[in-house]
Scaffold this active site. Structure first.
Site, PDB file in Angstrom:
ATOM      1  N   HIS A 130       0.827  -1.216   0.000  1.00 46.32           N
ATOM      2  CA  HIS A 130       0.000   0.000   0.000  1.00 46.32           C
ATOM      3  C   HIS A 130       0.860   1.264   0.000  1.00 46.32           C
ATOM      4  O   HIS A 130       0.452   2.306   0.530  1.00 46.32           O
ATOM      5  CB  HIS A 130      -0.946   0.023   1.214  1.00 46.32           C
ATOM      6  CG  HIS A 130      -1.786  -1.199   1.351  1.00 46.32           C
ATOM      7  ND1 HIS A 130      -2.918  -1.414   0.608  1.00 46.32           N
ATOM      8  CD2 HIS A 130      -1.627  -2.293   2.149  1.00 46.32           C
ATOM      9  CE1 HIS A 130      -3.446  -2.588   0.940  1.00 46.32           C
ATOM     10  NE2 HIS A 130      -2.680  -3.144   1.864  1.00 46.32           N
ATOM     11  N   SER A 189      17.594  19.920 -16.791  1.00 43.60           N
ATOM     12  CA  SER A 189      16.494  20.865 -16.994  1.00 43.60           C
ATOM     13  C   SER A 189      17.017  22.087 -17.736  1.00 43.60           C
ATOM     14  O   SER A 189      18.152  22.515 -17.537  1.00 43.60           O
ATOM     15  CB  SER A 189      15.917  21.284 -15.637  1.00 43.60           C
ATOM     16  OG  SER A 189      15.090  22.427 -15.766  1.00 43.60           O
ATOM     17  N   LYS A 225      18.858  20.127 -11.526  1.00 38.25           N
ATOM     18  CA  LYS A 225      18.073  18.938 -11.834  1.00 38.25           C
ATOM     19  C   LYS A 225      18.865  17.878 -12.597  1.00 38.25           C
ATOM     20  O   LYS A 225      19.641  18.179 -13.488  1.00 38.25           O
ATOM     21  CB  LYS A 225      16.846  19.311 -12.668  1.00 38.25           C
ATOM     22  CG  LYS A 225      15.825  20.165 -11.933  1.00 38.25           C
ATOM     23  CD  LYS A 225      15.134  19.414 -10.819  1.00 38.25           C
ATOM     24  CE  LYS A 225      14.269  18.298 -11.335  1.00 38.25           C
ATOM     25  NZ  LYS A 225      13.150  18.775 -12.187  1.00 38.25           N
ATOM     26  N   GLU A 265      11.055   7.395 -17.086  1.00 32.66           N
ATOM     27  CA  GLU A 265       9.770   8.043 -17.365  1.00 32.66           C
ATOM     28  C   GLU A 265       9.278   7.714 -18.776  1.00 32.66           C
ATOM     29  O   GLU A 265       8.082   7.480 -18.990  1.00 32.66           O
ATOM     30  CB  GLU A 265       9.911   9.550 -17.180  1.00 32.66           C
ATOM     31  CG  GLU A 265      10.116   9.955 -15.713  1.00 32.66           C
ATOM     32  CD  GLU A 265      10.425  11.435 -15.548  1.00 32.66           C
ATOM     33  OE1 GLU A 265      10.507  12.143 -16.567  1.00 32.66           O
ATOM     34  OE2 GLU A 265      10.604  11.875 -14.397  1.00 32.66           O
TER      35      GLU A 265
END
Length: 456
Positions: free
Chosen positions: A156, A277, A283, A290
């Site tokens: 969970h 980025s 970043k 992804e």
């Protein structure tokens, strides 16, 4: 326009119709399979006395030359050809003359394209089987390296019990192993030859379908000629397996993305498998994970699209079925690239055992072990569970961990607790004592079994 039909027609095909109908731009991928199938076909025709040995040899030599030119990049592709079948036949006739016109005897484009696609999928299964085996090898290497890298196991999305990283990765090993075994199972079940089915009802020529099947390394000929030309179940099943591969990659991607975040810091991705980025200089983004996660929907789309195409098609062959190729080719390319890039990302990632172990110690992941401790001393487990739960509540109120409680606290909860409770609830012990088959404490046996599966 090079095409395999036209005698019954009195008008030229509209250029827009031809372009809409043509498939050469994508079925050129089937060139090797088409030539191999044609060589087997004319070999059988000669053995059946339908072609002479001279005619057979002339055709096979011509097809061999075409294939050689295609492989070395010197074949001129006639873009006016409707499909790869008409391209090869027209090129063969151009090279060897009248004998080339006899190649198609006893054959339809329906069973020809069915054969090509079946052979192509079979070849891709062999390739993917090897690629997945290599990927499983990467997972196994990580398991070997991280037998004692402790981390929290989750249910969970909450910390549940302490495990080791090898155990966690072992779950993915099983997923991709199943995918590979599904591929190998499909290969066995689909390995029948549709050639000789004709358009749908066979042919009046005395073809030896079993010989053709054997020449092409099939286990036999398709039992029903209508099914032979109209079956695309194996393509759907293949796309289903690729979808499963992508689903498993996507699940793993989700975890890599989380583990790479500043909140987890379980791992650091290599610069060569990350991006930055355009505005935020700090970043380093997990774009590979992804994109794998995102491209999963693309492969799912191929599966659903083909199932939608096939759901309304009456027997036997219909032109709708041409839609199987672009969808499948794209799914193959997408999945293959994702496996390769994900594997490279994993091989170069650096895991952080200290951060993972520290996280494993939070969230009261050892509470079950406190309950098990009491149960082992004769306390009914349901009572032990309640006692451990109250101890967790005490820790929450105090802002401490179970292992921070004093011996007096333990005794107050139940007199069965002794000083060895501290060892019992240590992260190392919690993972190591779970020795049942498939549990973190039995990870050495799991690794051994995985090595045997891979033949290492």
């Amino acid at each position: 326009m090079a095409q395999l039909w036209g005698g019954r027609f009195t008008k030229e095909t509209d250029a827009r119709v031809f372009a809409f109908n043509a498939s050469l731009s994508f079925d050129i991928r089937l060139l090797k399979q088409d030539i191999r199938g044609s060589i087997a076909h004319v070999t059988m025709l000669a053995h059946a006395g339908i072609l002479t040995e001279e005619e057979k040899d002339s055709i096979i030599d011509g097809l061999g030359d075409i294939l050689a030119d295609a492989e070395n990049g010197t074949l001129t592709i006639d873009r006016t050809a409707e499909d790869v079948h008409s391209l090869i036949e027209a090129e063969l006739i151009r090279r060897i003359g009248e004998n080339g016109k006899k190649m198609h005897t006893g054959r339809s484009r329906n069973d020809q394209v069915a054969l090509d696609m079946r052979m192509y999928i079979r070849d891709e299964i062999d390739s993917f089987s090897g690629e997945l085996k290599d990927f499983l090898g990467i997972l196994l290497d990580l398991m070997e390296e991280h037998r004692t890298t402790f981390m929290p196991g989750f249910t969970h999305m909450q910390k549940a019990q302490p495990i080791v990283l090898a155990h966690h990765i072992g779950a993915y090993f099983q997923m991709f192993r199943r995918d590979r075994e599904h591929l190998l199972s499909l290969r066995i079940r689909m390995n029948t030859c549709p050639l000789g089915s004709g358009a749908l009802a066979g042919t009046t020529f005395p073809l030896n379908r079993e010989e053709t099947a054997a020449l092409l390394e099939f286990d036999g000929a398709c039992e029903n000629s209508i099914d032979g030309v109209s079956d695309r179940d194996y393509v759907i099943e293949f796309l289903g397996i690729l979808s499963s591969v992508m689903m498993h990659l996507s699940r793993f991607s989700e975890e890599i993305i989380m583990w790479n975040s500043d909140e987890y810091r379980f791992l650091t991705l290599d610069d060569s498998f990350s991006t930055g980025s355009s505005i935020m200089p700090q970043k380093k983004n997990p774009d590979i994970a992804e994109l794998v996660r995102g491209k999963t929907g693309r492969v799912y789309g191929a599966l659903i699209s083909l199932m939608t195409v096939m759901k309304g098609i009456p027997l036997a062959y219909n032109k709708d079925m041409q839609e199987d190729k672009e969808l499948t080719f794209d799914a193959i390319d997408t999945t293959r690239e994702c496996i390769a890039l994900f594997g490279g990302m994993l091989k170069t990632a650096v895991f952080h055992p200290e951060a993972m172990k520290k996280s494993a110690g939070g969230g009261f992941t050892n509470a079950t072990d406190a309950a098990d401790y009491l149960a082992a001393k004769g306390v009914p487990f349901r009572d032990a569970h309640s006692i451990a739960g109250r101890l967790v509540l005490t820790c929450i109120e105090r802002g401490c961990r179970l292992e921070d409680l004093s011996m007096e606290d333990w005794k107050e909860a139940h007199t069965a607790f002794e000083s060895d409770i501290y060892e019992a609830v240590s992260i190392e012990a919690c993972a190591a004592r779970r020795k049942t088959k498939g549990a973190p404490g039995a990870v050495d046996e799991e690794i051994k079994a995985n090595r045997e599966y891979l033949g290492l």
